[in-house]
Design a protein around this motif. Sequence first.
Motif, PDB file in Angstrom:
ATOM      1  N   ARG A 284      -4.575  13.841   1.456  1.00  0.00           N
ATOM      2  CA  ARG A 284      -4.604  12.576   0.722  1.00  0.00           C
ATOM      3  C   ARG A 284      -3.757  12.645  -0.544  1.00  0.00           C
ATOM      4  NH1 ARG A 284      -6.936   7.248   1.342  1.00  0.00           N
ATOM      5  NH2 ARG A 284      -7.053   6.370  -0.743  1.00  0.00           N
TER       6      ARG A 284
ATOM      7  N   VAL B   6      -2.409   4.446   4.038  1.00  0.00           N
ATOM      8  CA  VAL B   6      -2.166   5.463   3.003  1.00  0.00           C
ATOM      9  C   VAL B   6      -0.684   5.836   2.962  1.00  0.00           C
ATOM     10  CG1 VAL B   6      -2.642   7.843   2.306  1.00  0.00           C
ATOM     11  CG2 VAL B   6      -4.512   6.371   3.073  1.00  0.00           C
TER      12      VAL B   6
ATOM     13  N   ARG C  65      -0.868   5.906  -9.387  1.00  0.00           N
ATOM     14  CA  ARG C  65      -1.944   6.418  -8.531  1.00  0.00           C
ATOM     15  C   ARG C  65      -1.944   5.663  -7.203  1.00  0.00           C
ATOM     16  NH1 ARG C  65      -5.735   9.679 -10.339  1.00  0.00           N
ATOM     17  NH2 ARG C  65      -7.256   8.834  -8.862  1.00  0.00           N
TER      18      ARG C  65
ATOM     19  N   ASP D 237      -4.357   5.229  -5.018  1.00  0.00           N
ATOM     20  CA  ASP D 237      -5.514   4.350  -4.832  1.00  0.00           C
ATOM     21  C   ASP D 237      -5.317   3.015  -5.538  1.00  0.00           C
ATOM     22  OD1 ASP D 237      -6.903   6.002  -3.164  1.00  0.00           O
ATOM     23  OD2 ASP D 237      -8.239   6.806  -4.699  1.00  0.00           O
TER      24      ASP D 237
ATOM     25  N   ASP E 232      -5.510  -0.574  -3.779  1.00  0.00           N
ATOM     26  CA  ASP E 232      -6.452  -1.587  -4.278  1.00  0.00           C
ATOM     27  C   ASP E 232      -5.775  -2.859  -4.777  1.00  0.00           C
ATOM     28  OD1 ASP E 232      -8.522   0.120  -3.696  1.00  0.00           O
ATOM     29  OD2 ASP E 232      -8.710   0.904  -5.735  1.00  0.00           O
TER      30      ASP E 232
END
Length: 403
Positions: free
Chosen positions: A208, A354, A373, A375, A379
């Motif tokens: 990840r 991802v 980032r 994430d 988001d």
Amino acid sequence: MSSTTGPLRLAVVGAGVIGRHHARVAVQHDDLEIVALVDAIPAAATSAADEIEAMGVARPVTTETIEQAIAETDIDVVAICAPSGMHVQLAEAALAAGKHVVIEKPLDTMMPRAREIARLAREARERGLVTSVISQHRFDPASVAVAQAAHGGGFGTVTSGVASVAWYRSQGYYDSGDWRGTWDLDGGGAVMNQGVHTVDLLVWTLGRPVEISAQTALLAHDRIEVEDTAVATVRFENGALGVIHCTTAAYPGLSARYAVYGTHGSAIVDDDRLSYFHIAPDSATLESASTTANATAVADAVDQKADVVPAEHLVGGPAEPDHFVAGHGRQYADIVAAIRSGSEPGVTVDAALVSLATVRGLYVSATLGQPVRIDDVIDGKYDDVVPVIAPAAAVPATEGAVR
């Protein structure tokens, strides 16, 4: 309901180059039957059906919409090979009709649409439907061997990796179509268009991604909006660090390769073939290596690649028969198995999301001049950032344009 005794019935949406390729893969796959070809341009679907019929199988139904195809013939799986901006509406229509879905890469070029596809796929999963995204190189034997060693501890602690795509595209390549080199239709340049597979393999192997820092430039081409050169560093959840390098300005055009390095072993994959593979044979070798000071540390370390994959998957080995078809065929075998067993496919929509976010994060970081980032990209924090590419001799932008 999917066929449980015979081949799965496949409808292909989009009768362009890649759609016809999916259809040919189905013809050569024992567990698939091509039953419908869909294209908004009837002549495209008709000529594709002519090609399939000439291969000695039943002629597929041809329609202008997926809804028509579903109404006219029994379908188990829909392969979406239309332009990326149409993926959401096509996936929604197929899943609403109870069909399994395969989406040709990329998942999309825009994060909001990609998130919507992911939502639809999760809801459909609760109804027993499988949705997968094509990432056929994850099924290349060379990449499977490297990923298994990285994930299973064979390489010890994986510390770093490098993904490099050093290709060449002439100005004529970009001038050959109005869509080439545009954000709206190409989705990006050397990274999104040429390097996306290799970036995906690095992400799959190292784990990840957490944060990316990048620079992009337009150095060797004119009249395009996107980058022809990009570099980035990536920090992964397990602590490993990665480097991404993609360019379409590396004359005469070299290879797409990625390397994985760890405390017990390392490997290199070059143009889908295993170029190097070594895992320390025992602890004594590791202990002796720690006392040496030269660059390689281990004298005469044996390249073990020939023991890992068949010769046709080694650099310098014989060509794999019908390699392009075989690559997609291996992934379709995984998808068929997932449908028949009710399990997750090897490449889920969330996994593809991802990898897409990593590419999008690269563009955002280069535009804003700061680390990003992953994430936050997923988001939606950076959905309004419009990528800016610095042309040759220009000062890199420090503030991105906002829609």
